[in-house]
Design a protein around this motif. Structure first.
Motif, mmCIF file in Angstrom:
data_model
loop_
_atom_site.group_PDB
_atom_site.id
_atom_site.type_symbol
_atom_site.label_atom_id
_atom_site.label_comp_id
_atom_site.label_asym_id
_atom_site.label_seq_id
_atom_site.Cartn_x
_atom_site.Cartn_y
_atom_site.Cartn_z
ATOM 1 N N GLN A 194 0.855 -1.188 0.000
ATOM 2 C CA GLN A 194 0.000 0.000 0.000
ATOM 3 C C GLN A 194 0.895 1.243 0.000
ATOM 4 O O GLN A 194 1.736 1.401 0.878
ATOM 5 N N SER A 195 0.721 2.121 -0.981
ATOM 6 C CA SER A 195 1.572 3.306 -1.110
ATOM 7 C C SER A 195 0.723 4.561 -1.257
ATOM 8 O O SER A 195 -0.387 4.514 -1.802
ATOM 9 N N LEU A 200 3.433 6.744 -5.248
ATOM 10 C CA LEU A 200 3.091 6.158 -6.533
ATOM 11 C C LEU A 200 3.548 7.047 -7.695
ATOM 12 O O LEU A 200 3.989 6.548 -8.736
ATOM 13 N N TYR A 242 12.055 -0.041 -2.584
ATOM 14 C CA TYR A 242 11.130 -0.130 -3.711
ATOM 15 C C TYR A 242 11.800 -0.831 -4.887
ATOM 16 O O TYR A 242 12.698 -0.296 -5.522
ATOM 17 N N GLU A 248 4.240 -2.009 -14.256
ATOM 18 C CA GLU A 248 3.246 -1.357 -13.419
ATOM 19 C C GLU A 248 3.938 -0.425 -12.434
ATOM 20 O O GLU A 248 5.034 -0.706 -11.971
ATOM 21 N N ARG A 250 4.205 0.294 -9.292
ATOM 22 C CA ARG A 250 4.016 -0.165 -7.913
ATOM 23 C C ARG A 250 5.221 -0.977 -7.481
ATOM 24 O O ARG A 250 5.989 -1.482 -8.322
ATOM 25 N N ASN A 251 5.357 -1.111 -6.188
ATOM 26 C CA ASN A 251 6.374 -1.998 -5.654
ATOM 27 C C ASN A 251 5.959 -3.447 -5.939
ATOM 28 O O ASN A 251 4.763 -3.750 -6.017
#
Length: 312
Positions: A194-195, A200, A242, A248, A250-251
């Motif tokens: 969750q970021s 992001l 990260y 994508e 995201r991590n």
């Protein structure tokens, strides 16, 4: 059918090293201090007697380990890791390598394998090698890149191997898996990070294939984007840094991090997500472990062809 020889795994963690060695050996005993590691290991290695115990309280002098062919393990390495910005030579975790060597001397297996980070100090490396030789072993100290032995990451490790009776030789290299290949078997992409929107946006702007700071002028290099067609850099705790997904913004997830370490999709994990993230980061790539294991086993001739790609 030839009966498999038995080994013991010290500092077993979640079982990456055991996963590789179990292709060729029976893991009779496994030991770790952390409850979540013991529960994870036991949930996936049903035939192994797993103990939650401090190795400093274990002795090999009471015949508990009779009949073992080998001792394997990776003592905690955070005290010497380059990712630890507060590392120091006197970190008490470094002393656990000597506890490992004490148990090797007491158990007297035919061989032992210890893995750790390349950043272990020269003095500690020399002392570890000396202890092995004093115990009567032919000792080899080498540096291996997991990507050269079928893994999906360029994780470099310091490997110490001691043998009695004959000298040890590492088997030939294997082609690396790509990130795409490692991710292809994932059934459920669990453990997504969750970021914040700001984070992001920073990830969205990340195009570098090298470790960089999160923001311009930042102090710590803790951001990198993966490439589907190449192996990943060494997997670290993705709750703390990260490792950005190739396409994508995201991590990568815990499932993806575990896949890069060679854990199969159905592997059972115990503990909080933070604990699981650290266990994944601490693991030895299963493919590298399997390659080393195959160099000792009497089963090598019959299963070498399925050594790297067939870990399940």
């Amino acid at each position: 059918m030839i009966e498999k020889e038995q080994v013991c795994e010290l500092f077993c963690g979640a079982g990456g090293m055991g996963l590789g060695f179990s292709r060729f050996f029976d893991i009779s005993y496994a030991v770790d201090f952390k409850k979540q590691a013991v529960e994870t290991y036991q949930s996936n290695h049903f035939e192994t007697q797993v103990r939650q115990q401090d190795v400093r309280d274990i002795t090999g002098c009471y015949h508990d380990f009779d009949g073992l062919t080998g001792v394997i393990g990776g003592p905690p390495c955070q005290g010497s890791s380059i990712m630890n910005t507060k590392r120091c030579a006197d970190d008490p975790r470094n002393a656990l390598m000597f506890e490992y060597m004490r148990l090797v001397d007491e158990i007297r297996p035919r061989f032992y394998v210890m893995e750790n980070v390349p950043g272990v100090s020269k003095k500690i490396k020399e002392d570890v090698i000396k202890l092995g030789k004093m115990a009567g072993y032919d000792v080899k100290s080498i540096y291996l890149n997991a990507a050269e032995y079928g893994a999906a990451q360029t994780r470099k490790r310091w490997i110490v191997v001691g043998t009695r009776g004959k000298s040890w030789h590492m088997p030939g290299t294997q082609p690396a898996k790509t990130v795409r290949e490692a991710f292809s078997d994932i059934n459920e992409n669990w453990g997504l990070m969750q970021s914040s929107e700001k984070t992001l946006n920073n990830l969205k702007n990340s195009t570098s294939m090298e470790w960089t700071p999160m923001t311009k002028g930042g102090k710590f290099k803790h951001l990198i984007r993966l490439d589907f067609e190449k192996p990943s850099p060494a997997v670290v705790n993705v709750k703390k840094v990260y490792m950005v997904h190739p396409t994508e913004d995201r991590n990568i997830s815990l499932a993806e991090a575990a896949a890069l370490q060679g854990f199969p999709p159905g592997y059972q994990w115990k503990g909080t997500e933070s604990e699981i993230a650290q266990m994944i980061a601490n693991a030895m790539p299963a493919e590298l472990a399997a390659s080393i294991a195959g160099s000792f086993s009497t089963h090598q001739a019959t299963v070498q062809t399925e050594l790297i790609r067939g870990i399940t």
